[in-house]
Design a protein around this motif. Sequence first.
Motif, PDB file in Angstrom:
ATOM      1  N   LEU A 161       0.848  -1.185   0.000  1.00 28.84           N
ATOM      2  CA  LEU A 161       0.000   0.000   0.000  1.00 28.84           C
ATOM      3  C   LEU A 161       0.884   1.236   0.000  1.00 28.84           C
ATOM      4  O   LEU A 161       2.058   1.167   0.343  1.00 28.84           O
ATOM      5  N   VAL A 162       0.295   2.366  -0.413  1.00 28.62           N
ATOM      6  CA  VAL A 162       0.995   3.647  -0.423  1.00 28.62           C
ATOM      7  C   VAL A 162       0.251   4.581   0.527  1.00 28.62           C
ATOM      8  O   VAL A 162      -0.976   4.670   0.488  1.00 28.62           O
ATOM      9  N   VAL A 163       1.010   5.277   1.370  1.00 26.44           N
ATOM     10  CA  VAL A 163       0.438   6.159   2.391  1.00 26.44           C
ATOM     11  C   VAL A 163       0.935   7.576   2.146  1.00 26.44           C
ATOM     12  O   VAL A 163       2.115   7.786   1.829  1.00 26.44           O
ATOM     13  N   LEU A 164       0.066   8.549   2.292  1.00 21.46           N
ATOM     14  CA  LEU A 164       0.489   9.946   2.243  1.00 21.46           C
ATOM     15  C   LEU A 164      -0.481  10.802   3.041  1.00 21.46           C
ATOM     16  O   LEU A 164      -1.611  10.386   3.322  1.00 21.46           O
ATOM     17  N   GLY A 165      -0.002  11.967   3.410  1.00 19.75           N
ATOM     18  CA  GLY A 165      -0.829  12.886   4.166  1.00 19.75           C
ATOM     19  C   GLY A 165      -1.619  13.787   3.245  1.00 19.75           C
ATOM     20  O   GLY A 165      -1.245  14.008   2.091  1.00 19.75           O
ATOM     21  N   SER A 166      -2.718  14.323   3.755  1.00 17.85           N
ATOM     22  CA  SER A 166      -3.526  15.256   2.975  1.00 17.85           C
ATOM     23  C   SER A 166      -3.274  16.661   3.466  1.00 17.85           C
ATOM     24  O   SER A 166      -2.750  16.890   4.560  1.00 17.85           O
ATOM     25  N   ARG A 167      -3.653  17.611   2.646  1.00 15.41           N
ATOM     26  CA  ARG A 167      -3.436  19.011   2.986  1.00 15.41           C
ATOM     27  C   ARG A 167      -4.759  19.738   3.017  1.00 15.41           C
ATOM     28  O   ARG A 167      -5.624  19.476   2.198  1.00 15.41           O
ATOM     29  N   GLY A 168      -4.928  20.688   3.917  1.00 10.36           N
ATOM     30  CA  GLY A 168      -6.095  21.545   3.900  1.00 10.36           C
ATOM     31  C   GLY A 168      -5.751  22.899   3.319  1.00 10.36           C
ATOM     32  O   GLY A 168      -5.685  23.894   4.029  1.00 10.36           O
ATOM     33  N   ARG A 169      -5.516  22.961   2.017  1.00 13.68           N
ATOM     34  CA  ARG A 169      -5.057  24.201   1.392  1.00 13.68           C
ATOM     35  C   ARG A 169      -6.199  25.082   0.919  1.00 13.68           C
ATOM     36  O   ARG A 169      -6.027  26.262   0.687  1.00 13.68           O
ATOM     37  N   GLY A 170      -7.382  24.470   0.719  1.00 11.43           N
ATOM     38  CA  GLY A 170      -8.487  25.232   0.145  1.00 11.43           C
ATOM     39  C   GLY A 170      -9.117  26.190   1.130  1.00 11.43           C
ATOM     40  O   GLY A 170      -8.819  26.196   2.318  1.00 11.43           O
ATOM     41  N   ARG A 171     -10.016  27.013   0.619  1.00  9.48           N
ATOM     42  CA  ARG A 171     -10.703  27.977   1.465  1.00  9.48           C
ATOM     43  C   ARG A 171     -11.726  27.307   2.358  1.00  9.48           C
ATOM     44  O   ARG A 171     -12.147  27.861   3.368  1.00  9.48           O
ATOM     45  N   ILE A 172     -12.163  26.080   1.988  1.00 16.00           N
ATOM     46  CA  ILE A 172     -13.121  25.355   2.815  1.00 16.00           C
ATOM     47  C   ILE A 172     -12.330  24.510   3.797  1.00 16.00           C
ATOM     48  O   ILE A 172     -11.619  23.581   3.419  1.00 16.00           O
ATOM     49  N   ALA A 173     -12.466  24.818   5.079  1.00 14.60           N
ATOM     50  CA  ALA A 173     -11.609  24.187   6.086  1.00 14.60           C
ATOM     51  C   ALA A 173     -11.796  22.683   6.149  1.00 14.60           C
ATOM     52  O   ALA A 173     -10.875  21.941   6.453  1.00 14.60           O
TER      53      ALA A 173
END
Length: 328
Positions: free
Chosen positions: A104-116
């Motif tokens: 499996l491949v794991v990565l983190g997500s980012r909250g870059r958008g204007r919608i929190a």
Amino acid sequence: MGLPVVVGVDGSEGSLRALDWAAAEASRSRLPLRVVHASLWEHYEGLRPTVDAAVPGEQLLAEHLVASARDRVRDLRPEVSVVADVQPEDPVAALVQESHEASLVVLGSRGRGRIAGMLLGSVGLALAGRSHCPVVVIPARQPGAPPKPGRIVVGISDDAGPSAAAVFALAQAASRHGELTAVRAWRRPAHALLTHPPLPGAPASIQRQQAEEHLDEVLKALETLENRKKQQQAQESQEAQQPQGAQEAQEGQGAAGREGSGTVVVHRSVAQGPAHQVLIEAAENAELLVVGARRTSGWHGLQLGPVNHAVLHYSPCPVAVVPDTYRG
């Protein structure tokens, strides 16, 4: 030793959470861990990594980043075999290539958008839609309450038999000695009377009954499949131990049957509503939400449906997207 757990890192706080999750998964599954940094990540996402910028040059910075990640794993999980690599390409291409030879491949997500509440960055979305193995995306935000240990939630699709996602979810629950909640959503017909519960024989009642029957059929087929796998594993273990004598073979078979394959308690959940909403609500206090993704042969673009998009953006817990072509 099986295929490695691969984790993509970019120096952000989100990727550190992904690194820790991947290290724990590698430890639990007794698999090696491969830490990958694509040196064009910054250009792809338009962000600078949050590591010591005093190291001169992009290449030295990248090498410092993966070395720091490797050392972090060795400190937290010394039992895990870990290697680190820098690849001079964009992260999607690098991680898709890695997915050919990964568990499996794991990565983190980012909250870059204007919608929190929207959690996913462009790399995570693209990888989930193209990977050849399961992809686990770790939310940028911490859950409001700690998850229930070992609780795995899986969405049951329209497939007649157990999907790759269901098989993967059961294995995840077993590796944690936990429990599996299988969720099937159904929709009330637009013209149906708004009675609760639905009247017997009414269209809504029939829809619910069909959902319950489908869920039961899939879970029975999943149980049969898992029993066959256990029997095959026991037989292979016995054959491997035969040269050492019948008594050792019997002991080896018993050990193989116990290791990581405890009985999983399976809960059934049939809920009315849009599938993405039902799954997001069911994932509260879960350690992992598992959904499937269809792959069309010959199509190389993004292959994610609306349910995949919604849970990847709004799930309160890590999300595993499992391609239906996966046979791990």
